[in-house]
Design a protein around this motif. Sequence first.
Motif, PDB file in Angstrom:
ATOM      1  N   ILE A 480       0.682  -1.140   0.194  1.00 17.63           N
ATOM      2  CA  ILE A 480      -0.082  -0.158  -0.103  1.00 17.63           C
ATOM      3  C   ILE A 480       0.873   1.272   0.046  1.00 17.63           C
ATOM      4  O   ILE A 480       0.507   2.295  -0.782  1.00 17.63           O
ATOM      5  N   GLN A 481       1.962   1.285   0.811  1.00 11.17           N
ATOM      6  CA  GLN A 481       2.793   2.609   0.825  1.00 11.17           C
ATOM      7  C   GLN A 481       3.549   2.872  -0.395  1.00 11.17           C
ATOM      8  O   GLN A 481       3.561   3.794  -0.900  1.00 11.17           O
ATOM      9  N   LEU A 482       3.970   1.628  -1.020  1.00  8.86           N
ATOM     10  CA  LEU A 482       4.644   1.698  -2.516  1.00  8.86           C
ATOM     11  C   LEU A 482       3.565   2.243  -3.576  1.00  8.86           C
ATOM     12  O   LEU A 482       3.908   3.213  -4.302  1.00  8.86           O
ATOM     13  N   LYS A 483       2.320   1.808  -3.353  1.00  3.83           N
ATOM     14  CA  LYS A 483       1.288   2.224  -4.363  1.00  3.83           C
ATOM     15  C   LYS A 483       1.222   3.540  -4.384  1.00  3.83           C
ATOM     16  O   LYS A 483       0.916   4.597  -5.057  1.00  3.83           O
ATOM     17  N   ALA A 484       0.955   4.036  -2.785  1.00  5.65           N
ATOM     18  CA  ALA A 484       0.493   5.450  -2.698  1.00  5.65           C
ATOM     19  C   ALA A 484       1.734   6.439  -2.807  1.00  5.65           C
ATOM     20  O   ALA A 484       1.481   7.465  -3.471  1.00  5.65           O
ATOM     21  N   LEU A 485       3.129   6.211  -2.773  1.00  6.57           N
ATOM     22  CA  LEU A 485       4.148   6.822  -2.954  1.00  6.57           C
ATOM     23  C   LEU A 485       4.197   7.118  -4.389  1.00  6.57           C
ATOM     24  O   LEU A 485       4.562   8.313  -4.898  1.00  6.57           O
ATOM     25  N   TYR A 497      -3.098  10.083  -0.561  1.00  3.07           N
ATOM     26  CA  TYR A 497      -3.834   9.936   0.569  1.00  3.07           C
ATOM     27  C   TYR A 497      -4.929   9.215   0.372  1.00  3.07           C
ATOM     28  O   TYR A 497      -5.338   8.120   1.039  1.00  3.07           O
ATOM     29  N   GLN A 498      -5.528   9.023  -1.053  1.00  2.00           N
ATOM     30  CA  GLN A 498      -6.779   8.078  -1.274  1.00  2.00           C
ATOM     31  C   GLN A 498      -6.307   6.506  -1.430  1.00  2.00           C
ATOM     32  O   GLN A 498      -6.961   5.799  -1.221  1.00  2.00           O
ATOM     33  N   ILE A 499      -5.068   6.559  -1.385  1.00  3.66           N
ATOM     34  CA  ILE A 499      -4.220   5.071  -1.576  1.00  3.66           C
ATOM     35  C   ILE A 499      -4.288   4.945  -0.042  1.00  3.66           C
ATOM     36  O   ILE A 499      -4.705   3.565   0.679  1.00  3.66           O
TER      37      ILE A 499
END
Length: 526
Positions: A480-485, A497-499
């Motif tokens: 999730i963190q990688l996808k959000a970054l 933030y939506q991720i």
Amino acid sequence: MITCLMVGSVSIFSQNDKKGFTIDDQRKISNLMNAITAYYVDTINNEQLVETAIVAMLKDLDPHSVYIPKKEVERVNEPLEGSFDGIGIQFQMFEDTLLVVQTIAGCPSAKVGILPGDRIIYVENELIAGVKKQNTDILNLLRGQRGTEVIVKVKRSGERNLLIFNIIRDKIPIYSVDAKYMVSPTIGYIKINSFGANTLSEFNDALDTLKKQGMTSLILSLQGNGGGYLDAAIDLADAFLGDKRLLVYTQGLHMPRRDALATSKGNFEKNKLIILVDEFSASASEIVSGAVQDWDRGLIIGRRTFGKGLVQRQLPLIDGSMIRLTVARYYTPSGRCIQKPYKGDVDYAKDIMDRYEHGEMQHADSIHLADSLKYTTLVNKRAVYGGGGIMPDVFVPLDTTYNTQFYRILVGRGVVNRLYLTYLQENREQLKKLYPDFISYKNNFEIPQTLLDNLLERASDLKIEFNKSEYEKSLPIIKIQLKALIAGDLWTTNEFYQIIDKVNDSLQKAINILQTKGQYENLLEK
């Protein structure tokens, strides 16, 4: 109305208080300085010695009274004022090179064609790549007076030679609102990171945008918001409360009580409201959440806030330096002073860790407050407490599900951060083609296994001991963190933030309460 105490400027030499320093006190300090100058064995730096003395005196008062050297005065308010002069890039140091993460739309760098993924090698013919420069040193080179020119040389993937850009510095905006989006067809979400000069206008713009998308209920996140201008907090609280309601008052030994009252300008006074807070929500964040809670206007969800109930005023010194001096305490409408006890710097700094060790972050019933700190809300007469932060109406424990030592080391050593930057450098154009808009990315993009394999290879290169069980436990948050970054780089912090908010338990709890018939009303009436 309370004026902006954070930016007020008065002469400290105009005060004439009988309880102030006596002539003998002042002579004693002067005698000490003269004795050091006349007799000390070695050469001394007078300016540095004076500054050390000022810092020590303020430190003995409280944790929020501080000295600001002359060279830092101009920049100390940049995050609050909402702008600074520069070239308009977000960057990270990547393998001793300045890597452009994002250009700010409409700002100088974007206008001349600098792109995310570019590496800045030279600034004004000064080599900054591979020389281990500090971020502050690079900022000093890139920032400058509006209208002045800075020449940078850039290495771009696919280009054999360095590209040269002549950039005219301009005013660069700093934003208070990190995110604004709909979490359901009727529930809007706004995240505010600080309280500055432009916070209210940014909030109103976000509110209008969400209302047009069908919002009837609002979740406002003040998580991690350490505060800012008092006036900005008052303005935001005014948006939620009716005319002439008390929002906050301040009072100190040399400052008579001053009340801040709501006006009739509020543009979200009726519909359902939930405010998210945590242990890092402080000062102005506590003013807003305290006012909303005291008037039973909305629900506060999360964990006990930081507990900063002191008001500072910036006072100029004779050489252009400044002190930020605590001049008053602030009180919520019910009369609560929420400043936590101050027993010295060490204990004060350890407070958050102490809460964790005592179990407060996981269990609400581990918090014990004296009956003398008990107050009641002004409409529904619910019990609320002062003496150390705002206690939420709904407690949400700190999520430690994915938090392992292996994961903490990966993040702390910069492995996750470097991994996504490298991945973007190699795949940016392909990602843009595959996912032309955020919705398609959000719904369809999955972290490839090759990226996770690279993660473990980098960890091995840094001699980070692999722990299979901890890795598997933390794998969901790593993805999730990688996808959000990646989303934040391809688009903006709003998409980041939506991720990442999918693992924000306080937000998910707020959504559940608003979507469960009658639960919001029942909690407010308790």
